[in-house]
Design a protein around this motif. Structure first.
Motif, PDB file in Angstrom:
ATOM      1  N   LEU A   1       0.824  -1.211   0.000  1.00 65.88           N
ATOM      2  CA  LEU A   1       0.000   0.000   0.000  1.00 65.88           C
ATOM      3  C   LEU A   1       0.855   1.258   0.000  1.00 65.88           C
ATOM      4  O   LEU A   1       0.481   2.275  -0.589  1.00 65.88           O
ATOM      5  CB  LEU A   1      -0.928   0.009   1.212  1.00 65.88           C
ATOM      6  N   LEU A   2       1.980   1.198   0.669  1.00 66.31           N
ATOM      7  CA  LEU A   2       2.852   2.376   0.732  1.00 66.31           C
ATOM      8  C   LEU A   2       3.709   2.537  -0.520  1.00 66.31           C
ATOM      9  O   LEU A   2       3.986   3.653  -0.943  1.00 66.31           O
ATOM     10  CB  LEU A   2       3.754   2.284   1.961  1.00 66.31           C
ATOM     11  N   ARG A   3       4.142   1.439  -1.112  1.00 69.59           N
ATOM     12  CA  ARG A   3       5.114   1.501  -2.187  1.00 69.59           C
ATOM     13  C   ARG A   3       4.513   1.609  -3.588  1.00 69.59           C
ATOM     14  O   ARG A   3       5.110   2.220  -4.456  1.00 69.59           O
ATOM     15  CB  ARG A   3       6.023   0.273  -2.147  1.00 69.59           C
ATOM     16  N   PHE A   4       3.363   0.977  -3.818  1.00 71.21           N
ATOM     17  CA  PHE A   4       2.787   0.987  -5.159  1.00 71.21           C
ATOM     18  C   PHE A   4       2.219   2.359  -5.473  1.00 71.21           C
ATOM     19  O   PHE A   4       1.724   3.054  -4.603  1.00 71.21           O
ATOM     20  CB  PHE A   4       1.712  -0.086  -5.308  1.00 71.21           C
ATOM     21  N   ARG A   5       2.263   2.704  -6.745  1.00 76.28           N
ATOM     22  CA  ARG A   5       1.865   4.059  -7.148  1.00 76.28           C
ATOM     23  C   ARG A   5       0.426   4.148  -7.644  1.00 76.28           C
ATOM     24  O   ARG A   5      -0.254   5.122  -7.392  1.00 76.28           O
ATOM     25  CB  ARG A   5       2.798   4.562  -8.247  1.00 76.28           C
ATOM     26  N   ASP A   6      -0.042   3.158  -8.392  1.00 77.77           N
ATOM     27  CA  ASP A   6      -1.371   3.299  -8.991  1.00 77.77           C
ATOM     28  C   ASP A   6      -2.432   2.572  -8.166  1.00 77.77           C
ATOM     29  O   ASP A   6      -2.141   1.735  -7.319  1.00 77.77           O
ATOM     30  CB  ASP A   6      -1.363   2.791 -10.435  1.00 77.77           C
ATOM     31  N   VAL A   7      -3.678   2.893  -8.465  1.00 79.81           N
ATOM     32  CA  VAL A   7      -4.807   2.389  -7.681  1.00 79.81           C
ATOM     33  C   VAL A   7      -4.950   0.882  -7.804  1.00 79.81           C
ATOM     34  O   VAL A   7      -5.173   0.185  -6.816  1.00 79.81           O
ATOM     35  CB  VAL A   7      -6.121   3.095  -8.122  1.00 79.81           C
ATOM     36  N   GLY A   8      -4.800   0.361  -9.004  1.00 80.78           N
ATOM     37  CA  GLY A   8      -4.969  -1.075  -9.212  1.00 80.78           C
ATOM     38  C   GLY A   8      -3.972  -1.908  -8.423  1.00 80.78           C
ATOM     39  O   GLY A   8      -4.326  -2.917  -7.814  1.00 80.78           O
ATOM     40  N   SER A   9      -2.731  -1.494  -8.426  1.00 76.09           N
ATOM     41  CA  SER A   9      -1.707  -2.224  -7.670  1.00 76.09           C
ATOM     42  C   SER A   9      -1.955  -2.118  -6.172  1.00 76.09           C
ATOM     43  O   SER A   9      -1.770  -3.086  -5.439  1.00 76.09           O
ATOM     44  CB  SER A   9      -0.321  -1.669  -7.995  1.00 76.09           C
ATOM     45  N   ARG A  10      -2.373  -0.970  -5.720  1.00 76.54           N
ATOM     46  CA  ARG A  10      -2.664  -0.812  -4.290  1.00 76.54           C
ATOM     47  C   ARG A  10      -3.852  -1.654  -3.863  1.00 76.54           C
ATOM     48  O   ARG A  10      -3.855  -2.225  -2.773  1.00 76.54           O
ATOM     49  CB  ARG A  10      -2.930   0.656  -3.969  1.00 76.54           C
ATOM     50  N   LEU A  11      -4.867  -1.739  -4.716  1.00 79.96           N
ATOM     51  CA  LEU A  11      -6.014  -2.575  -4.385  1.00 79.96           C
ATOM     52  C   LEU A  11      -5.623  -4.038  -4.337  1.00 79.96           C
ATOM     53  O   LEU A  11      -6.098  -4.793  -3.488  1.00 79.96           O
ATOM     54  CB  LEU A  11      -7.141  -2.366  -5.401  1.00 79.96           C
TER      55      LEU A  11
END
Length: 118
Positions: free
Chosen positions: A27-37
């Motif tokens: 959650l902290l490292r990924f940049r885009d919404v899809g990767s964070r989800l």
């Protein structure tokens, strides 16, 4: 037998905690919404399931299992639904990079009026 179950519970708790940690780091490292989800739902749910299984094995009590089963089922039901709603809102806000999408069904729905039957 109790020592074996305690050892299995320890391994499960460590694996579940590691998965929860990777979800938080994602959650902290990924940049885009899809990767964070993806980071927020998949490893988090599996980590919680492993921890609940470890608790059930360690305590060896049916009332505990009866309490943990609804917790696991609710988590498995609500996490994908909330991720879906967040992704849908991110698409509507245009915060998802459309070049990363293979199929964009929401864009097709926006182009077709609701009364058109399509």
């Amino acid at each position: 037998m109790t020592d074996t179950l305690d050892l299995i519970a320890l391994v499960l708790i460590l694996a579940g905690a590691l998965l929860c940690l990777t979800a938080a780091v994602g959650l902290l490292r990924f940049r885009d919404v899809g990767s964070r989800l993806h980071a927020a739902t998949k490893p988090q749910i599996l980590g919680l399931l492993l921890i609940c299984l470890a608790i059930a094995l360690a305590l060896e009590s049916w009332p505990v299992v009866a309490f943990l089963v609804p917790v696991m089922l609710l988590q498995m039901a609500t996490a994908p639904l909330s991720a879906h709603m967040i992704a849908r809102q991110a698409h509507r806000n245009r915060t998802i990079d459309e070049r990363d999408l293979l199929v964009d069904e929401l864009a097709e729905q926006e182009r077709t009026p609701p009364a058109a039957g399509g």
